[in-house]
Structure formats: C-alpha cells, structure tokens
Design a protein around this motif. Structure first.
Motif, PDB file in Angstrom:
ATOM      1  N   LEU A 148      -0.457 -11.821   1.706  1.00 12.72           N
ATOM      2  CA  LEU A 148      -0.807 -12.103   0.311  1.00 12.72           C
ATOM      3  C   LEU A 148       0.235 -11.569  -0.664  1.00 12.72           C
ATOM      4  CD1 LEU A 148      -4.641 -11.389   0.397  1.00 12.72           C
ATOM      5  CD2 LEU A 148      -3.525 -13.624   0.193  1.00 12.72           C
ATOM      6  N   GLY A 149       1.282 -10.971  -0.138  1.00  9.42           N
ATOM      7  CA  GLY A 149       2.402 -10.526  -0.958  1.00  9.42           C
ATOM      8  C   GLY A 149       3.675 -11.210  -0.501  1.00  9.42           C
ATOM      9  N   ALA A 150       4.710 -11.113  -1.326  1.00  5.49           N
ATOM     10  CA  ALA A 150       5.988 -11.726  -0.971  1.00  5.49           C
ATOM     11  C   ALA A 150       6.672 -10.976   0.157  1.00  5.49           C
ATOM     12  CB  ALA A 150       6.904 -11.773  -2.195  1.00  5.49           C
ATOM     13  N   GLY A 151       6.464  -9.664   0.219  1.00  4.52           N
ATOM     14  CA  GLY A 151       7.085  -8.852   1.257  1.00  4.52           C
ATOM     15  C   GLY A 151       6.264  -8.859   2.534  1.00  4.52           C
ATOM     16  N   VAL A 152       6.963  -8.746   3.667  1.00  3.64           N
ATOM     17  CA  VAL A 152       6.272  -8.708   4.961  1.00  3.64           C
ATOM     18  C   VAL A 152       6.719  -7.507   5.794  1.00  3.64           C
ATOM     19  CG1 VAL A 152       5.810 -11.190   5.093  1.00  3.64           C
ATOM     20  CG2 VAL A 152       7.988 -10.285   5.954  1.00  3.64           C
ATOM     21  N   ASP A 153       7.403  -6.545   5.165  1.00  2.00           N
ATOM     22  CA  ASP A 153       7.897  -5.401   5.919  1.00  2.00           C
ATOM     23  C   ASP A 153       6.758  -4.592   6.523  1.00  2.00           C
ATOM     24  OD1 ASP A 153       7.453  -3.164   3.601  1.00  2.00           O
ATOM     25  OD2 ASP A 153       8.308  -4.986   2.758  1.00  2.00           O
ATOM     26  N   HIS A 154       5.576  -4.579   5.865  1.00  2.00           N
ATOM     27  CA  HIS A 154       4.438  -3.841   6.400  1.00  2.00           C
ATOM     28  C   HIS A 154       3.913  -4.471   7.691  1.00  2.00           C
ATOM     29  CE1 HIS A 154       3.426  -6.661   3.203  1.00  2.00           C
ATOM     30  NE2 HIS A 154       2.369  -6.980   3.893  1.00  2.00           N
ATOM     31  N   PHE A 155       4.262  -5.740   7.959  1.00  2.00           N
ATOM     32  CA  PHE A 155       3.917  -6.376   9.222  1.00  2.00           C
ATOM     33  C   PHE A 155       5.027  -6.238  10.268  1.00  2.00           C
ATOM     34  CE2 PHE A 155       1.283  -9.020   6.283  1.00  2.00           C
ATOM     35  CZ  PHE A 155       0.043  -8.746   6.846  1.00  2.00           C
ATOM     36  N   LEU A 156       6.287  -6.207   9.810  1.00  2.00           N
ATOM     37  CA  LEU A 156       7.410  -6.323  10.731  1.00  2.00           C
ATOM     38  C   LEU A 156       8.278  -5.082  10.880  1.00  2.00           C
ATOM     39  CD1 LEU A 156       8.814  -9.878   9.890  1.00  2.00           C
ATOM     40  CD2 LEU A 156       7.288  -9.238  11.756  1.00  2.00           C
TER      41      LEU A 156
END
Length: 310
Positions: A68-76
């Motif tokens: 739901l955010g532009a960033g995906v670092d918390h997933f990857l």
C-alpha cells in the motif's frame, strides 16, 4: 493467476472496506490488524495487502503481495523472497506530493522565512534580498518517476537541476545525470540535495561522512528512506556547517523515539512521513486496477523488479 481470497492488514482497513464496497468485486476479503494476523489468515489468503509491518511473515503461502506504499524495502530488504510470489506496489500522485513538499521548503529557504521570523520576534527591521530559484542549484538522488517529476517542476521554475542514479543515464529536465561511481563530482556546487532513492544495499547509509565532506552550506531534504542516512554523520555535518539545515520526512525507525536528538536540533525540520502519504481512496483505486490487470493478464506497470529491489 486466480485470486479469490484477499487479506488486508492495514490501519486504513475501516476506510478501505467502505470504499471497496462501491467496486462490487467478487472476491472474498478479510480485514485484520497486524496484532490479529494469524497463520490461519495466511493459509486462507491468495493475496496479501499491507504496508510497513513490524514482523516478518511467510509470504510464500500466497500468490500475490501488494504494498500500500510506494516503497517495498520492508518486504525485500535483507530478506528472502519466493520468486513465485508476485509483488506489486502502490502508484499514485507521489511525484506531485513530494515535489510540492520539497518546493515549499526550498522557497521558504530562499525567501528567508526563518530569518525574518526571528527578526520579527526581535522587533527588528532589517531588509534582506531573497534569492531567486534561478540562482540556485539542486542535486536529486534518484531519477525515477518521483525524481523526474521534481526535476520537471523545479527546472520549469528556473532552477538548475542535476541528478544521480545507479546507471547515470541522462533524463529529461536534468542538466546532467551522474552515476553512483561519480556522484561526488557535482556536490560541491549545490545549494540543495534531495534524496528520493529507495532502500537497497547500494543506498543504505549512502549519505554519510564521506559524502557530507564534499558539501558546503547545503540544505539536505530526505523524502526517500531514513536508512539511507547515517544519522550520526548528518549531525556532525550540521555541527561543522557542511550541511546548514536538514528537512527530514523519513527515519530509520518510525515513529522517532522521544529521546532522539533530531527532535530538538535547531537546524532540523521534521515531518512524520507525510511527503507522499497514501489516501484510502488512492490505495483502493491502485489495488483494484492491479487486480483487474492480473485477472485480464495485462502487463503490470507496478510490478516490483526483484533484482533492483523496487
């Protein structure tokens, strides 16, 4: 890919649920908080929709994860990912929001808002000529969609805009773009530095003592990721006046602890990660559009590149 059961884990769940009802979709949904999230929920779900979770979860149980955010670092970032699981991210008017955020602080700086407020408090009449945008130079780290939008607006107002990217490939509205291997070459000339970079192994703490030693009386604006900044080195740069001020919207740990020195630093202005906030309406619109692309087997412009990490 058949998506029948969709699990939402978000603080915006009440608003998202109401808005989703207007779309009359056929899938089944569950709305839970992270505290309520269980393995049973993950076993049930085909798709997982969330942002900024505090724990790691086994996403190999689902077919699709949507941020739901532009960033995906918390997933990857520094995590393993099952490449069989599709990962997409939120897209929306982030460029416009972040551009207006940055422009507001640049104009306030050039127009001497803080000095004039201080003079007003002292009942002192002391004219000073504001600087023009056309007299200033800005270096934008990150020349993707957000960086390009900032460059387009600032250059249209007369600013000299320079960029830094992984490739160093030229982009419209930038005077020049340099690569990470040569990114110190322009810093000494800059009045402003804006970070829009995602968090990857190459951008982790890229703004550190080595970089700040090349700056002089620079205003630093961070709308990318907090982990891209070595906080200790930034504080040292503010003391030495290599950096004359910092505008910070993102932080390595959010919310920022009450004892953090950023709160009370006279040269730092902080905002609580709102430069590119996602509204529930925007979140649902992007999610539904992505779902429809998946169902119709259309290309996904918001699919995350696992090699790049964004």
């Amino acid at each position: 890919m058949d998506i029948n059961h969709i699990l939402f884990v978000s603080e915006m769940n009440p608003q998202i649920k109401d808005i989703l009802n207007s779309y009359h979709l056929t899938q089944s949904y569950r709305f839970v908080t992270e505290a309520e999230l269980s393995e049973t929920d993950l076993d049930w779900a085909d798709a997982f929709v969330s942002f900024q979770l505090s724990e790691d979860y086994d996403f190999s149980k689902v077919k699709w994860v949507h941020s739901l955010g532009a960033g995906v670092d918390h997933f990857l970032y520094k995590k393993s990912w099952d490449e069989q699981v599709l990962l997409t991210r939120m897209t929306g008017p982030f460029g416009q929001r972040i551009t207006e955020y940055c422009l507001s602080y640049i104009l306030a700086d050039l127009q001497c808002h803080t000095p004039f407020s201080e003079l007003q408090a002292q009942t002192t009449w002391q004219p000073k000529a504001p600087r023009l945008l056309s007299e200033a130079k800005v270096l934008i780290y990150g020349t993707g969609k957000i960086g390009q939008h900032i460059a387009k607006v600032l250059s249209s107002l007369g600013m000299k805009v320079y960029g830094v990217s992984l490739s160093g490939n030229s982009k419209p509205n930038f005077e020049t773009v340099t690569s990470f291997s040569d990114h110190f070459s322009k810093i000494t000339e800059m009045d402003y530095l804006i970070n829009t970079l995602p968090l990857t192994e190459k951008t982790d703490q890229i703004f550190n003592r080595t970089l700040f030693q090349y700056t002089s009386q620079l205003l630093f604006i961070n709308v990318g990721r907090g982990e891209s900044v070595c906080e200790k080195d930034l504080l040292e740069a503010l003391t030495s006046e290599h950096v004359r001020g910092a505008i910070l919207d993102v932080f390595a740990h959010e919310p920022l602890g009450a004892d953090h020195p950023f709160w009370r630093h006279p040269k730092i202005r902080m905002t609580p990660h709102i430069a590119a906030i996602t509204t529930p309406e925007e979140a649902v619109a992007c999610f539904v559009e992505t779902l429809q692309h998946i169902e119709n087997k259309h290309p996904l412009p918001n699919k995350v590149d696992m090699v790049k990490g964004y």
